[in-house]
Design a protein around this motif. Structure first.
Motif, PDB file in Angstrom:
ATOM      1  N   ASN A 390     -40.197   2.097  -5.140  1.00 16.73           N
ATOM      2  CA  ASN A 390     -39.816   1.384  -6.362  1.00 16.73           C
ATOM      3  C   ASN A 390     -39.143   0.059  -6.016  1.00 16.73           C
ATOM      4  O   ASN A 390     -38.440  -0.033  -4.991  1.00 16.73           O
ATOM      5  CB  ASN A 390     -38.864   2.225  -7.203  1.00 16.73           C
ATOM      6  CG  ASN A 390     -39.595   3.184  -8.127  1.00 16.73           C
ATOM      7  OD1 ASN A 390     -40.779   3.023  -8.400  1.00 16.73           O
ATOM      8  ND2 ASN A 390     -38.891   4.205  -8.604  1.00 16.73           N
ATOM      9  N   PRO A 391     -39.293  -0.970  -6.854  1.00 15.78           N
ATOM     10  CA  PRO A 391     -38.615  -2.249  -6.609  1.00 15.78           C
ATOM     11  C   PRO A 391     -37.178  -2.211  -7.122  1.00 15.78           C
ATOM     12  O   PRO A 391     -36.851  -1.475  -8.057  1.00 15.78           O
ATOM     13  CB  PRO A 391     -39.452  -3.245  -7.417  1.00 15.78           C
ATOM     14  CG  PRO A 391     -39.971  -2.424  -8.567  1.00 15.78           C
ATOM     15  CD  PRO A 391     -40.198  -1.033  -8.021  1.00 15.78           C
ATOM     16  N   VAL A 392     -36.331  -3.009  -6.486  1.00 14.81           N
ATOM     17  CA  VAL A 392     -34.954  -3.193  -6.955  1.00 14.81           C
ATOM     18  C   VAL A 392     -34.639  -4.681  -6.933  1.00 14.81           C
ATOM     19  O   VAL A 392     -35.181  -5.439  -6.123  1.00 14.81           O
ATOM     20  CB  VAL A 392     -33.925  -2.429  -6.091  1.00 14.81           C
ATOM     21  CG1 VAL A 392     -34.050  -0.921  -6.297  1.00 14.81           C
ATOM     22  CG2 VAL A 392     -34.069  -2.785  -4.615  1.00 14.81           C
ATOM     23  N   ALA A 393     -33.731  -5.087  -7.825  1.00 17.31           N
ATOM     24  CA  ALA A 393     -33.389  -6.514  -7.942  1.00 17.31           C
ATOM     25  C   ALA A 393     -32.245  -6.916  -7.036  1.00 17.31           C
ATOM     26  O   ALA A 393     -32.053  -8.109  -6.780  1.00 17.31           O
ATOM     27  CB  ALA A 393     -33.044  -6.843  -9.392  1.00 17.31           C
ATOM     28  N   SER A 394     -31.460  -5.937  -6.544  1.00 15.06           N
ATOM     29  CA  SER A 394     -30.284  -6.280  -5.749  1.00 15.06           C
ATOM     30  C   SER A 394     -29.886  -5.094  -4.878  1.00 15.06           C
ATOM     31  O   SER A 394     -30.334  -3.957  -5.098  1.00 15.06           O
ATOM     32  CB  SER A 394     -29.118  -6.647  -6.663  1.00 15.06           C
ATOM     33  OG  SER A 394     -28.716  -5.498  -7.411  1.00 15.06           O
ATOM     34  N   LEU A 395     -28.998  -5.369  -3.924  1.00 14.43           N
ATOM     35  CA  LEU A 395     -28.468  -4.301  -3.085  1.00 14.43           C
ATOM     36  C   LEU A 395     -27.602  -3.362  -3.914  1.00 14.43           C
ATOM     37  O   LEU A 395     -27.593  -2.150  -3.670  1.00 14.43           O
ATOM     38  CB  LEU A 395     -27.662  -4.899  -1.924  1.00 14.43           C
ATOM     39  CG  LEU A 395     -27.127  -3.902  -0.881  1.00 14.43           C
ATOM     40  CD1 LEU A 395     -28.251  -3.061  -0.288  1.00 14.43           C
ATOM     41  CD2 LEU A 395     -26.376  -4.648   0.223  1.00 14.43           C
ATOM     42  N   ASP A 396     -26.890  -3.899  -4.898  1.00 13.48           N
ATOM     43  CA  ASP A 396     -26.093  -3.045  -5.788  1.00 13.48           C
ATOM     44  C   ASP A 396     -26.969  -1.993  -6.463  1.00 13.48           C
ATOM     45  O   ASP A 396     -26.618  -0.804  -6.503  1.00 13.48           O
ATOM     46  CB  ASP A 396     -25.403  -3.887  -6.866  1.00 13.48           C
ATOM     47  CG  ASP A 396     -24.250  -4.719  -6.330  1.00 13.48           C
ATOM     48  OD1 ASP A 396     -23.692  -4.328  -5.286  1.00 13.48           O
ATOM     49  OD2 ASP A 396     -23.917  -5.747  -6.936  1.00 13.48           O
ATOM     50  N   GLU A 397     -28.098  -2.427  -6.987  1.00  8.82           N
ATOM     51  CA  GLU A 397     -29.004  -1.498  -7.663  1.00  8.82           C
ATOM     52  C   GLU A 397     -29.564  -0.474  -6.682  1.00  8.82           C
ATOM     53  O   GLU A 397     -29.659   0.729  -6.999  1.00  8.82           O
ATOM     54  CB  GLU A 397     -30.150  -2.269  -8.322  1.00  8.82           C
ATOM     55  CG  GLU A 397     -31.123  -1.355  -9.065  1.00  8.82           C
ATOM     56  CD  GLU A 397     -32.329  -2.100  -9.617  1.00  8.82           C
ATOM     57  OE1 GLU A 397     -33.214  -1.425 -10.195  1.00  8.82           O
ATOM     58  OE2 GLU A 397     -32.405  -3.348  -9.462  1.00  8.82           O
ATOM     59  N   ALA A 398     -29.912  -0.923  -5.468  1.00  8.45           N
ATOM     60  CA  ALA A 398     -30.473  -0.017  -4.471  1.00  8.45           C
ATOM     61  C   ALA A 398     -29.477   1.072  -4.086  1.00  8.45           C
ATOM     62  O   ALA A 398     -29.825   2.258  -3.996  1.00  8.45           O
ATOM     63  CB  ALA A 398     -30.896  -0.807  -3.234  1.00  8.45           C
TER      64      ALA A 398
END
Length: 480
Positions: A390-398
């Motif tokens: 899945n894609p993530v927009a930021s390290l925080d989200e990951a």
């Protein structure tokens, strides 16, 4: 070849080999043929093992640590000499390529060798006190261990528990996996030939619930060591708690992989596919949930799927094969169900997804992308060659998504940024975090999980602590 390469299966109790009247078939997952008949322990066999372990503990706990180490090292040397014989048996019963089986044997030997050294370093301490009195802390072997090992690593998983228990001075009864018994059998042979006293090590097989329900409540059972699913681990822990027994639990995982925006996506994908295919994905630390920065997402998924489709799958005895079969038919059913659920909910199937239509339990490396959060595979460990991206927009989200499940065994990250390494190391909630490598543990490092992934650690300097109990001795010089 099979009859010559696969051992005659027996129980090992009180230093002797025995058969029973009730046998279980052992199946070759590559062609579904029967490899052998496994003796099933009866209550009388368990009683004999318990009595033997009681007497074995009396002897072994008083044996000097240096002597214990000598026996463990000799057993490891014998297994290294027998690596081809042991590896062939593992491939026949479990399916993994012969190259992986050889590495598993060596890994098992490394556990023995490391713990042999640690056996001589179970130091106590003297606590400073007032005049005339001394406080000394001793680490003594805890007693008889009831251990239970899984089918995915027939030799290295039993080795972790056996080596730790014996190094600490404990006796052990181990119930190894009925589907893959040869690895533990070869350990028994090596320990027997290395001169381990009778009763110290006992090997049994049978119906898991029957054996655990009988062994755990026994008075002389002082520790329960288990590797397997979270559900079974919780059940065994409940039985242990009712009988005030400590536990060492290495349970399930659902390992996240965070791919940051500063790495080569193709290189990261190729490394990841190779590790995903290890042991056909039947590894509790297998990289499964990939969270890839959106700037790299398309290139990563394309490279991942392309490499996945190229893997040579077949009988593990064939040197050209890169991935063998799943270990049993249950895993085929599980893979199909997870793929069908995910695609029905909108996930994209990029590679694999169907059985290969041949005899044996073969399932290809399967890649799913763009998964909704309610897909079962996003919450359930597949324990097979299934990767979800899945894609993530930021390290925080990951990091938030990596920590979103109740599991915390292994986690991975790819980055060249020192700041990212620091954040991943501190913020990922897992017992083992690896950066720019997909190796979760080695013999010299402690291994175990947090949350629903278990309790305690195996390996490393910390590993032997679970097999010992602490005793404080207060000594006054004279009465006054």
């Amino acid at each position: 070849m099979t009859s010559q390469s696969y051992p005659d299966l027996k129980l090992y109790i009180d230093g002797t080999w025995r058969k029973t009247r009730s046998d279980l078939p052992v199946i070759n997952p590559a062609d579904e043929s029967i490899l052998g008949a496994l003796p099933r322990a009866e209550t009388s066999d368990l009683d004999d093992a318990l009595q033997a372990a009681r007497q074995g503990f009396r002897i072994w706990s008083k044996t000097a640590p240096r002597r214990r180490a000598e026996v463990l090292l000799k057993a490891a040397a014998l297994m290294r000499e027998r690596v081809e014989e042991i590896a062939t048996a593992i491939t026949l019963e479990q399916g993994k390529p012969l190259t992986e089986s050889r590495l598993e044997v060596i890994r098992g030997c490394e556990f023995f060798e490391w713990d042999a050294g640690e056996a001589q370093r179970t130091y106590g301490r003297v606590i400073p006190s007032g005049p005339g009195i001394t406080y000394i802390v001793h680490h003594q072997p805890i007693g008889m261990v009831a251990a239970f090992s899984p089918w995915n690593f027939p030799m290295s998983q039993p080795s972790r528990k056996i080596a730790g228990a014996l190094a600490a001075g404990c006796s052990i009864i181990i119930k190894a996996a009925e589907e893959t018994p040869a690895g533990a059998l070869h350990i028994a042979k090596a320990l027997h030939d290395a001169g381990l006293p009778r009763g110290v090590f006992n090997l049994v097989f049978g119906v898991p619930a029957e054996l655990s329900n009988y062994l755990i409540p026994q008075e002389q059972t002082r520790l329960i060591a288990f590797t397997g699913s979270t559900a079974v681990g919780k059940h065994l822990t409940e039985i242990a708690a009712r009988n005030m027994k400590p536990v060492l639990m290495e349970l399930g995982g659902h390992a996240p992989v965070i791919v940051c925006d500063d790495v080569d996506p193709v290189a990261a994908a190729h490394i990841s596919v190779t590790r995903k295919a290890r042991n056909c994905g039947q590894v509790c630390t297998s990289p499964t949930r990939f969270f890839v920065h959106q700037s790299l997402y398309d290139r990563f998924t394309e490279a991942f799927a392309e490499r996945a489709r190229s893997f040579a799958i077949g009988n593990g005895l064939d040197p050209s094969v890169q991935m063998g079969p799943l270990a049993n038919s249950r895993r085929i059913d599980a893979m199909r169900a997870l793929v069908e659920d995910a695609t029905a909910k909108g996930a994209r199937l990029l590679a694999g997804g169907e059985t290969l239509g041949r005899r044996g339990y073969f399932f290809p490396v399967t890649v799913l992308a763009d998964l909704p959060s309610d897909a079962r595979v996003m919450r359930e460990e597949p324990f097979g060659p299934l990767a979800v991206i899945n894609p993530v927009a930021s390290l925080d989200e990951a990091i938030e998504k990596a920590n979103s499940l109740p599991f915390g065994l292994a986690a991975y990250g790819f980055t060249h940024s020192a700041e990212n390494v620091d954040r991943l190391s501190r913020e990922i909630d897992a017992g083992n975090v690896s950066i720019n490598t997909l190796e979760a543990s080695v013999a010299e490092t402690p291994f175990g999980g947090v949350k629903d992934s278990g309790y305690g650690r195996e390996g490393g300097a910390e590993g032997l602590s679970h097999y010992t109990q602490i005793k404080t001795v207060s000594h006054r010089i004279a009465l006054s």
